[in-house]
Scaffold this motif. Structure first.
Motif, PDB file in Angstrom:
ATOM      1  N   LEU A 225     -11.246  10.061 -11.219  1.00  0.00           N
ATOM      2  CA  LEU A 225     -10.949   8.744 -11.787  1.00  0.00           C
ATOM      3  C   LEU A 225     -10.092   8.868 -13.037  1.00  0.00           C
ATOM      4  CD1 LEU A 225     -14.443   7.007 -11.405  1.00  0.00           C
ATOM      5  CD2 LEU A 225     -12.389   6.595 -10.037  1.00  0.00           C
ATOM      6  N   ILE A 226     -10.419   9.823 -13.903  1.00  0.00           N
ATOM      7  CA  ILE A 226      -9.642  10.023 -15.128  1.00  0.00           C
ATOM      8  C   ILE A 226      -8.216  10.439 -14.791  1.00  0.00           C
ATOM      9  CG2 ILE A 226      -9.408  11.443 -17.204  1.00  0.00           C
ATOM     10  CD1 ILE A 226     -12.484  11.634 -17.233  1.00  0.00           C
ATOM     11  N   GLU A 227      -8.085  11.368 -13.858  1.00  0.00           N
ATOM     12  CA  GLU A 227      -6.757  11.854 -13.468  1.00  0.00           C
ATOM     13  C   GLU A 227      -5.892  10.718 -12.929  1.00  0.00           C
ATOM     14  OE1 GLU A 227      -4.937  15.676 -10.980  1.00  0.00           O
ATOM     15  OE2 GLU A 227      -6.981  14.962 -10.577  1.00  0.00           O
ATOM     16  N   ASN A 228      -6.473   9.868 -12.112  1.00  0.00           N
ATOM     17  CA  ASN A 228      -5.715   8.745 -11.542  1.00  0.00           C
ATOM     18  C   ASN A 228      -5.287   7.749 -12.602  1.00  0.00           C
ATOM     19  OD1 ASN A 228      -6.010   9.799  -8.956  1.00  0.00           O
ATOM     20  ND2 ASN A 228      -7.840   8.596  -8.503  1.00  0.00           N
ATOM     21  N   GLU A 229      -6.160   7.476 -13.571  1.00  0.00           N
ATOM     22  CA  GLU A 229      -5.815   6.510 -14.612  1.00  0.00           C
ATOM     23  C   GLU A 229      -4.766   7.053 -15.566  1.00  0.00           C
ATOM     24  OE1 GLU A 229      -6.841   3.238 -15.034  1.00  0.00           O
ATOM     25  OE2 GLU A 229      -7.569   3.606 -12.987  1.00  0.00           O
TER      26      GLU A 229
ATOM     27  N   ASN B 217      -1.101   1.385 -26.101  1.00  0.00           N
ATOM     28  CA  ASN B 217      -1.344   1.530 -24.661  1.00  0.00           C
ATOM     29  C   ASN B 217      -2.831   1.801 -24.425  1.00  0.00           C
ATOM     30  OD1 ASN B 217       1.603   1.545 -24.033  1.00  0.00           O
ATOM     31  ND2 ASN B 217       1.529   3.496 -25.116  1.00  0.00           N
ATOM     32  N   TRP B 218      -3.485   0.878 -23.749  1.00  0.00           N
ATOM     33  CA  TRP B 218      -4.934   0.945 -23.546  1.00  0.00           C
ATOM     34  C   TRP B 218      -5.248   0.987 -22.056  1.00  0.00           C
ATOM     35  CZ3 TRP B 218      -9.624   1.125 -26.114  1.00  0.00           C
ATOM     36  CH2 TRP B 218     -10.760   0.703 -25.409  1.00  0.00           C
ATOM     37  N   GLY B 219      -6.185   1.834 -21.691  1.00  0.00           N
ATOM     38  CA  GLY B 219      -6.638   1.879 -20.304  1.00  0.00           C
ATOM     39  C   GLY B 219      -8.124   2.168 -20.258  1.00  0.00           C
ATOM     40  N   ARG B 220      -8.729   1.847 -19.139  1.00  0.00           N
ATOM     41  CA  ARG B 220     -10.153   2.129 -18.979  1.00  0.00           C
ATOM     42  C   ARG B 220     -10.422   2.637 -17.567  1.00  0.00           C
ATOM     43  NH1 ARG B 220     -14.490   0.059 -15.903  1.00  0.00           N
ATOM     44  NH2 ARG B 220     -14.205  -2.113 -16.546  1.00  0.00           N
ATOM     45  N   VAL B 221     -11.126   3.765 -17.481  1.00  0.00           N
ATOM     46  CA  VAL B 221     -11.483   4.350 -16.197  1.00  0.00           C
ATOM     47  C   VAL B 221     -12.504   3.442 -15.507  1.00  0.00           C
ATOM     48  CG1 VAL B 221     -12.669   6.287 -15.093  1.00  0.00           C
ATOM     49  CG2 VAL B 221     -10.973   6.712 -16.878  1.00  0.00           C
ATOM     50  N   PRO B 222     -12.309   3.136 -14.230  1.00  0.00           N
ATOM     51  CA  PRO B 222     -13.272   2.268 -13.529  1.00  0.00           C
ATOM     52  C   PRO B 222     -14.617   2.963 -13.342  1.00  0.00           C
ATOM     53  CG  PRO B 222     -11.671   3.152 -11.976  1.00  0.00           C
ATOM     54  CD  PRO B 222     -11.191   3.534 -13.354  1.00  0.00           C
ATOM     55  N   ALA B 223     -15.646   2.160 -13.095  1.00  0.00           N
ATOM     56  CA  ALA B 223     -16.969   2.713 -12.807  1.00  0.00           C
ATOM     57  C   ALA B 223     -16.928   3.467 -11.484  1.00  0.00           C
ATOM     58  CB  ALA B 223     -18.004   1.593 -12.743  1.00  0.00           C
ATOM     59  N   LEU B 224     -17.838   4.399 -11.332  1.00  0.00           N
ATOM     60  CA  LEU B 224     -17.857   5.231 -10.124  1.00  0.00           C
ATOM     61  C   LEU B 224     -18.071   4.412  -8.858  1.00  0.00           C
ATOM     62  CD1 LEU B 224     -19.890   8.360 -11.249  1.00  0.00           C
ATOM     63  CD2 LEU B 224     -17.573   8.354 -10.361  1.00  0.00           C
ATOM     64  N   GLY B 225     -18.903   3.373  -8.945  1.00  0.00           N
ATOM     65  CA  GLY B 225     -19.158   2.561  -7.761  1.00  0.00           C
ATOM     66  C   GLY B 225     -19.702   3.397  -6.611  1.00  0.00           C
ATOM     67  N   CYS B 226     -19.118   3.209  -5.453  1.00  0.00           N
ATOM     68  CA  CYS B 226     -19.565   3.929  -4.254  1.00  0.00           C
ATOM     69  C   CYS B 226     -18.572   5.014  -3.848  1.00  0.00           C
ATOM     70  CB  CYS B 226     -19.798   2.946  -3.105  1.00  0.00           C
ATOM     71  SG  CYS B 226     -21.164   1.814  -3.398  1.00  0.00           S
ATOM     72  N   THR B 227     -17.963   5.677  -4.813  1.00  0.00           N
ATOM     73  CA  THR B 227     -17.068   6.788  -4.524  1.00  0.00           C
ATOM     74  C   THR B 227     -17.768   7.778  -3.604  1.00  0.00           C
ATOM     75  OG1 THR B 227     -16.103   6.537  -6.731  1.00  0.00           O
ATOM     76  CG2 THR B 227     -15.657   8.607  -5.561  1.00  0.00           C
ATOM     77  N   SER B 228     -17.129   8.109  -2.495  1.00  0.00           N
ATOM     78  CA  SER B 228     -17.795   8.882  -1.440  1.00  0.00           C
ATOM     79  C   SER B 228     -18.313  10.233  -1.933  1.00  0.00           C
ATOM     80  CB  SER B 228     -16.844   9.077  -0.255  1.00  0.00           C
ATOM     81  OG  SER B 228     -15.666   9.756  -0.662  1.00  0.00           O
ATOM     82  N   SER B 229     -17.516  10.944  -2.743  1.00  0.00           N
ATOM     83  CA  SER B 229     -17.952  12.257  -3.215  1.00  0.00           C
ATOM     84  C   SER B 229     -19.164  12.139  -4.136  1.00  0.00           C
ATOM     85  CB  SER B 229     -16.809  12.963  -3.943  1.00  0.00           C
ATOM     86  OG  SER B 229     -16.343  12.181  -5.040  1.00  0.00           O
TER      87      SER B 229
END
Length: 322
Positions: free
Chosen positions: A78-82, A200-212
């Protein structure tokens, strides 16, 4: 859940109705704290002690899972994608913000929360660096209330300081997210950051139902099954007990934590026993009973129940991204 339907009592009633014989308790908090997992387990065990059915039930409790590979890798993904969303990803400060607890919980009551949180962040950064991502990072604690001192540094103060230091890109990473922490990050702290010079502001989304992530939690439950043993058993430590966190009695956990919160001047250092469990919690504080393996503590075809325990806001934080 602790504060909404289905309540812990409802789940235990269904366990009896379904004639469950093995029971794995999975708190939906990555890190252990006496105010979160400890509080939920205390309620669960107080109910279990009063019912003869549960004294014969094989039980295993997963106290924390912040160090599991699936959780760490999912957070890093998630961090890498953001980071890729920023025009200059390499210049972004990775800002971990965790829900705080009163400092007395850690220093006087032996709560392992701070140590586990710091270890969690170190594991995440190690994995990021193994992928060639070497951004600077910082950990701060949010959501403090009341007159007592909480874990530092405080999120709001760190954001202002980062702006003064000339940091222009910030990626917020909630590591103990739920409705409260996400609302604060998305509204209060974002506004504060922009006022403080963060452009520049960003926020990593919650894990939710991430398969891994979900698959790894399932693996944790499967791994815990051989450790499930009868609550009345008091055998010597087994191989299973040495390889996993011990299951301990948390009856007085939340009560004492509440006293500490309301009594900042209370001196309890002299009361704390020097003997600690593997989770670094004082044994007098958590109680003395431990659930250990017995001759039936192995995988079988008998029914197995998984109980997830958490406050309503924590469950919503895991399942949905606000």
């Amino acid at each position: 859940m602790r504060y909404w339907h289905p309540f812990t009592e409802d789940a235990l009633h269904q366990i009896k109705k379904d004639k469950i014989t093995k029971h794995v308790v999975l708190p939906l908090y990555p890190q252990f704290s006496i105010s979160t997992s400890g509080s939920s387990i205390r309620v669960l065990q107080s109910i279990i002690r009063e019912d003869v059915y549960f004294t014969r039930l094989s039980i295993s409790i997963i106290e924390s899972w912040y160090q599991r590979e699936g959780y760490i890798n999912s957070m890093v993904d998630l961090i890498e994608n953001e980071l890729l969303i920023f025009s200059k990803p390499e210049e972004v400060m990775v800002f971990f913000s965790a829900h705080g607890v009163p400092l007395s919980y850690v220093e006087d009551a032996g709560d392992p929360y701070r140590d586990q949180m710091e270890e969690c962040i170190a594991l995440i950064m190690d994995e990021l660096q193994s992928r060639g991502i070497h951004n600077h990072h910082i950990l701060a604690y949010q959501s403090r209330v009341g007159p007592v001192q909480w874990l530092k540094p405080y999120t709001d103060e760190v954001i202002v300081e980062l702006g003064r230091r000339g940091i222009r890109s910030l990626l917020a990473v909630p590591v103990s997210e739920h409705i409260e922490t996400l609302e604060e990050i998305d509204m209060e702290y974002k506004h504060l950051a922009l006022q403080s010079g963060i452009e520049n502001w960003g926020r990593v989304p919650a894990l939710g139902c991430t398969s891994s992530f979900i698959s790894d939690l399932a693996d944790a439950v499967i791994e815990a099954l051989p450790c499930a043993s009868r609550s009345s058993t008091r055998s010597a430590p087994s191989q299973c007990e040495t390889e996993t966190e011990p299951v301990i009695d948390l009856f007085f956990g939340s009560i004492f934590a509440f006293v500490l919160l309301l009594s900042p001047s209370l001196d309890v250092k002299g009361m704390i026993c020097q003997s600690h469990t593997q989770a670094s919690i004082p044994e007098w504080f958590m109680g003395t009973k431990r659930y250990t393996n017995d001759d039936e503590g192995c995988l079988s075809s008998r029914p197995v129940c998984l109980v997830l325990i958490c406050p309503i806001y924590a469950l919503l934080g895991i399942q949905t991204d606000v």
